[in-house]
Scaffold this motif. Structure first.
Motif: not given
Length: 809
Positions: A41-52
């Motif tokens: 929920v608190d992830h930034s777009p960059a963190q979500v991109r790293a996860y994907l």
């Protein structure tokens, strides 16, 4: 609101995950509160991109975007559980496929059924397009909405596990779903589901048992070392309870030693014991010896009963049946002892924080007074492993539509058919069953929905009621979605999927503890009204509220009456084979910090002999006296008030009371199972429909409801446990009981001897009513439920441990 049937295939197209293109979309989905269990929920777009990017680069994971009409609707991750779950969490099988699911947040009115339809579509895709043989999921245990949807899709819970998540861990509900599970589920594709006519319920039940698996040696628990412990335990109970009932008369040898001779032989049993108030025998199992011509021989509980047949008074024609019930009780004891040897049974210490269903599954003794208390004649070994309460397995009830014109549905106050359907079934089950009926050209409004025990669906529905199915009065619908756990009463189920959903009590045509465990539609017709009446009485009396005493109402009853058996000249067991009750759950009624468990647990000793009651007392801040007094205020005092102030009696044994516990102290109780076990013993006005519960009896018989059912049936055993464990001598225990009665009399001096002034709970003696004698006399039907009082057997008088003459002023 748009309506969607989850059984209709959802038109989804699937495209591979492209992190560069999908990061913004998935970040907007993952940052909403409804996606909190993804932990981003608190992830930034960059963190979500790293996860994907990590998912896309992995050899063992795969991401997909599902679209409806070209609009992204769902994100699906699949993975190899054998590679990505920690070792030992799952026993991997070929074709395992892990799955995570994230549905887009709604941008308009919620579509009813959308989540179910998406889940069904993704599960179907995993089987058909990803080649899965078994889908594995591990949602957070707090995610009740997803757990309910998974259950509706056929997922079966294996256990709760700790899994790494971010920098910490999560408690995850490890669950699996096979193709057969999905096809039989409420969300299953009707194209995959075979026609359910004339026995699909049986097929589903067989698949359910098969899934549980059988040990390499299914009778491995029946070993000599385990058997010796089981025989010794049961013989100790036989000597104690049958001596208590004065059926057996051991000879006192001095120094707490006793001997029991076998008439006409050179065989005798020797053992050590102490006899406490109420003639409660504390027999030391380790001391028991069987001597033949002075030489020790092996112990065998069936042999003891056979040798003592004459004093026990078992009719020749029923002896083998009683011996079979003993064999089943012995087998169950061996099974739990063997599980304990493998470390699979909980300790008393471990139960201090366990919830209601886990405590229920920990019980192994059955009724504390009856010797043959786990008869279950009709169960096979796979049935035992699937449905015995002490196995703690989850199962799914089978459902049948019963024609409304040939059945009786009774509903309590505030409940109409629509509300009952919402209470008793999940939305997916309601939609699925309506769809299955409509698919056969039937109008769902012409039918009521009746749950069946899986055993009943397999053994009774397709054979005993074959003509009813053939003419369409009964329509088998297959498995429900909610996972259910059998309770100590064997035919009652606790809902493990939907928190707060009702208990369900169903008919079960097996022989157990003196009865064929059916349910009478005719008898249950008035059950909701009787429950409403008693609940109103309790709710309207401040004495009950002061003790934290409440009623769990049986709010709905349904029975099928359109069969040929209801047209025979006399009543018969076949009239009681298709019926169900729905009872309130205590879970929504608990206060913060409270937990609930069956009162039978207070008499439980674990496999090491440690008593739960003793463990709770030691863990509480109260003295043993204070703990017992608080418990008695929650249990004994409300029952005494019901009798003395209202002429109302119930059957308050351990299975019929659910205790409310806070900080290991009993703070209240819920009374349940009222329909068949409640009576009004006086002339107070009653609704006409309730007259069947009236039984006008003299005062000494009224008092037996406390003397027999509470003192002898429950408190005698608890006093023995606390005495044996060195926490509270039995005579001191009974002084505490007397003190609670004194307190009630001080608060209600006008009610000390009841409404009519004819009840004396402090009399010197009372009639000694005996339970085992009933079963020994007729193991097929201990009492006539329509006239229970006249069926009772007595063995003289018993000294009252709280008689005024024995209690200091």
């Amino acid at each position: 609101m748009n309506l969607m049937n989850p059984n209709d295939p959802l038109d989804l197209s699937v495209e591979p995950l492209r992190p560069a293109d999908h990061t913004g979309l998935l970040h907007s989905w993952l940052s909403t509160p409804r996606a909190r269990f993804w932990g981003m929920v608190d992830h930034s777009p960059a963190q979500v991109r790293a996860y994907l990017d990590a998912v896309a680069a992995s050899e063992h994971e795969n991401g997909r975007i599902g679209l409806r009409d070209g609009v992204p609707l769902v994100y699906v991750e699949t993975y190899d559980p054998a590679r990505l779950l920690p070792a030992g969490v799952l026993h991997p099988e070929p074709g395992d496929l892990g799955m995570h699911l994230l549905i887009a947040p709604p941008d308009g009115p919620t579509e009813h059924g959308l989540t179910a339809a998406v889940l069904a579509g993704v599960v179907r895709w995993c089987f058909e397009n990803r080649g899965a043989a078994r889908i594995v999921v591990e949602p957070d245990e707090r995610n009740s909405a997803v757990l309910a949807k998974n259950a509706a899709a056929g997922f079966r819970v294996l256990r709760t596990v700790e899994l790494p998540e971010g920098s910490g861990t999560k408690r995850a509900v490890l669950s699996i779903c096979t193709r057969a599970d999905f096809a039989a589920s409420p969300l299953g594709d009707r194209r995959q589901r075979k026609e359910l006519r004339g026995g699909a319920g049986a097929d589903d039940a067989t698949a359910e048992r098969a899934h549980l698996g059988a040990p390499v040696a299914p009778t491995s628990h029946l070993r000599a070392d385990v058997a010796e412990r089981a025989h010794r335990h049961l013989i100790a109970k036989a000597l104690a309870e049958l001596s208590h009932e004065r059926v057996l008369a051991p000879e006192a040898l001095g120094d707490d030693r006793f001997a029991l001779a076998v008439p006409g032989t050179d065989v005798r049993y020797e053992f050590r014991a102490r006899v406490l108030p109420l003639e409660h025998w504390l027999v030391d199992p380790a001391s028991i010896r069987r001597l033949e011509d002075g030489a020790p021989t092996a112990l065998d509980v069936q042999t003891l009963v056979l040798e003592q047949q004459e004093p026990l008074g078992i009719p020749d024609e029923l002896l083998s049946t009683y011996l079979e019930e003993l064999a089943s009780t012995f087998a169950a004891r061996c099974a739990t002892l063997d599980e304990a040897r493998r470390g699979e049974r909980p300790s008393a210490e471990g139960l201090l924080t366990a919830d209601l269903p886990d405590v229920e599954a920990a019980m192994t003794e059955g009724h504390p007074g009856f010797l043959a208390n786990n008869g279950r004649i009709g169960f096979s070994l796979p049935d035992y492993r699937a449905y015995a309460p002490e196995q703690g397995r989850r199962t799914r009830l089978q459902w049948v539509a019963v024609h409304a014109g040939r059945s009786t549905l009774s509903l309590g106050k505030g409940l109409d058919e629509a509300a009952h359907a919402r209470w008793s079934l999940s939305s997916e089950e309601r939609d699925s069953f309506a769809d299955r009926l409509a698919g056969r050209g039937l109008d769902p409004s012409d039918y009521h929905l009746l749950p069946l025990h899986p055993w009943q669906a397999e053994h009774r529905l397709p054979i005993t009621f074959a003509p009813d199915i053939a003419r369409g009065d009964l329509v088998p619908l297959g498995s429900g979605g909610d996972e259910m756990q059998p309770q100590q009463s064997l035919r009652t189920f606790f809902n493990r999927t939907r928190s707060g959903a009702p208990y369900v009590k169903v008919a079960l045509a097996i022989q157990n503890m003196g009865f064929l465990r059916g349910l009478s539609p005719q008898y249950m017709r008035d059950t909701p009204a009787i429950n409403d009446w008693l609940a109103a009485l309790v709710d309207g009396d401040p004495e009950f509220a002061g003790g934290g005493f409440r009623v769990l109402r049986e709010r709905a009853a349904l029975g099928y009456t359109g069969d040929i058996y209801h047209r025979t000249p006399t009543t018969n067991p076949h009239r009681k084979m298709l019926a169900a009750l729905w009872r309130e759950s205590p879970v929504p009624l608990l206060e913060p910090g409270e937990r609930a468990f069956t009162m039978a647990a207070l008499l439980h000793r674990d496999h090491d002999g440690t008593a739960l009651a003793s463990t709770m007392i030691r863990a509480s801040v109260l003295s043993a006296e204070g703990w017992v007094e608080q418990y008695l205020r929650a249990y004994l005092r409300p029952l005494v008030h019901a009798l003395l102030a209202h002429d109302v009696v119930v059957m308050p044994h351990g299975e019929n009371l659910i205790l409310r516990v806070r900080e290991q102290q009993v703070v209240g109780a819920f009374l349940k199972d009222i329909g068949e076990e409640m009576a009004v013993l006086g002339h107070r006005p009653l609704p006409v429909a309730m007259e069947r519960v009236r039984a006008v009896v003299p005062g000494q018989d009224k008092a037996l409801s406390i003397f027999t059912d509470v003192f002898d049936g429950v408190l005698r055993h608890l006093a023995g446990i606390l005495d044996a464990d060195g926490l509270l001598p039995a005579d001191h225990f009974w002084r505490v009981v007397a003190g609670v009665l004194d307190g009630y009399e001080a608060d209600h001096p006008d009610l000390a001897r009841g409404i009519a002034g004819d009840v004396d709970l402090r009399a010197g003696t009372f009639a000694h009513s005996c339970l085992n004698r009933l079963q020994l006399r007729n193991t097929l039907q201990m009492v006539d439920l329509g006239d229970q009082a006249s069926s009772l057997l007595f063995a003289g008088d018993m000294a009252n441990p709280v008689a005024r003459t024995s209690v200091p002023a």
